[in-house]
Design a protein around this motif. Structure first.
Motif: not given
Length: 443
Positions: A323-325, A299, A133, A87, A333, A335, A91, A337, A94, A341
């Motif tokens: 960067l799709i949450h 984006y 996701h 993760k 959860y 983010e 992070d 890409s 991003g 997505q």
């Protein structure tokens, strides 16, 4: 699983018009807090080790696992087994994209991508979280129902073994290679046709396909096949020729796949190689049919993703894919890409269109999606519509289509609903984002 099935029966009954999306992927976490309210449930099946609806799939309560041929659409044993670094990697990526990462964070990430053990773990982690996701994006802010379909990978080794047995020098080896690729493609698409028939049996309105074989991935397979058959490495032109041959075989066989569910709209991710699908190809993204739409990534509404495949002939529409949450297994959860997505973003809208007008056919849903885009200059040479999906306008067009024809409904909706505006341009490093790969069809 029983407790979810029981509590969702009421939800199904209360929302009978909700559109169903078959999420053909790596499985989904049906216990996730985000997924459960929008989880598809087979009202004619209960988990009792019997095939209650007599469709050949025992206990297909929330979908089917085509990998192990059972109703377990996710393997929960993997939850809690991954290191926090997985993760952390996304992070920091991003933060780098938004130019907010510290020097120490950037140094950590650069070191990690050189660690073979971490790369191996990330591959497993990515495949495990991918389907959940994607499913989360398909149901966001909607009544849509997500059906879990876990896709089985095809082993390459038997295919190569079969080639190795061909010893005769009197055989045209390119012809033999083409036949072998065709056989492998037919085998894979036969499985996908079974999946399509399953989705069709359960009346799935939309099927999301964030999986596939891109040109780069094809070359890994076809270069090995070439070496087995020709006893040497291919030249660059030979490598491209073999990969194109394989992709073409997949696309040709893929028409039977989408044809097995004519009442379902298939939404495919364009691929993450940053290449032209017009020139090189990706499967199943390059399948052309009335019930297929292919999606590239952007984006927000600001620019086309550098990693996204494109093509004014083979890619139809664009949607946000950076960067799709969205949810990942274990009530978590992340983010992420990718065109993986962007595709479910469009699948989400497609299902909303169907919900607004249940009488619409797949070709009409596709026409509404493509006819109601926000035109963008940066998409002019990237996708055939030259635009990005406009959810509100598409749903308005669907509502209007209940009393007018689709063409007039689109025209009226374009007059009523404005483009989505980007009020501020983010200062970002677009190349800092490495997309999560499509769920692989071949290993």
């Amino acid at each position: 699983m029983k407790w979810i099935s029981t509590c969702l029966l009421l939800a199904v009954a209360a929302n009978v018009n909700a559109a169903t999306i078959a999420v053909i992927d790596s499985g989904l976490d049906y216990k996730h807090e985000f997924i459960t309210p929008n989880l598809w449930t087979n009202a004619n099946e209960i988990e009792d080790r019997r095939d209650n609806d007599n469709n050949g799939y025992q206990d297909d309560v929330h979908g089917w696992n085509f990998a192990e041929q059972n109703g377990n659409i996710i393997d929960y044993k993997y939850i809690g087994t991954f290191s926090p670094d997985c993760k952390k990697y996304f992070d920091i990526q991003g933060k780098m994209f938004l130019k907010k990462a510290t020097e120490s964070e950037i140094a950590w990430l650069k070191a990690k991508v050189q660690d073979p053990a971490f790369i191996k773990e990330m591959g497993k982690f990515g495949n495990f979280v991918h389907g959940t996701h994607v499913a989360g994006i398909t149901i966001r802010d909607s009544h849509n129902k997500a059906m879990g379909i876990k896709l089985i990978p095809t082993e390459v080794k038997p295919f190569l073994d079969g080639l190795a047995r061909q010893k005769s020098t009197n055989v045209d080896r390119w012809e033999l290679l083409e036949k072998a690729f065709g056989a492998l493609a037919n085998e894979q698409m036969k499985l996908l046709s079974d999946i399509a028939r399953f989705a069709s049996y359960h009346k799935a309105d939309v099927a999301n396909g964030s999986f596939g074989t891109g040109f780069a991935n094809a070359k890994m397979i076809t270069d090995n096949a070439f070496k087995v058959l020709f006893f040497r490495k291919p030249t660059a032109p030979e490598s491209d020729r073999a990969a194109a041959m394989f992709i073409n075989s997949l696309v040709k066989a893929g028409k039977d796949f989408v044809g097995a569910a004519p009442n379902t709209l298939f939404v495919f991710a364009a691929g993450n190689d940053g290449m032209s699908n017009d020139d090189y190809g990706t499967s199943p993204a390059n399948i052309k049919a009335d019930n297929v739409i292919t999606v590239g990534a952007t984006y927000k509404n600001e620019f086309f993703a550098p990693f996204s495949n494109y093509g004014t002939k083979m890619v139809d529409i664009a949607a946000p894919g950076m960067l799709i949450h969205a949810p990942i297994p274990g009530n978590d959860y992340l983010e992420v890409s990718g065109t993986s997505q962007a595709a479910p973003y469009v699948a989400n809208v497609a299902a909303k269109i169907k919900d607004a007008n249940p009488n619409l056919k797949p070709v009409e849903i596709k026409k509404i999606l493509m006819g109601t885009v926000d035109s963008k200059g940066f998409l002019k040479d990237k996708v055939s519509t030259g635009g990005i999906v406009n959810s509100e306008r598409a749903v308005v067009a669907a509502e209007i289509s209940k009393t007018l024809g689709v063409t007039l409904a689109i025209a009226k909706a374009k007059f009523q609903v404005r483009d989505v505006q980007s009020f501020s341009k983010d200062d970002v490093d677009a190349k800092a984002v490495i997309p999560m790969p499509l769920t692989p069809m071949f290993r």
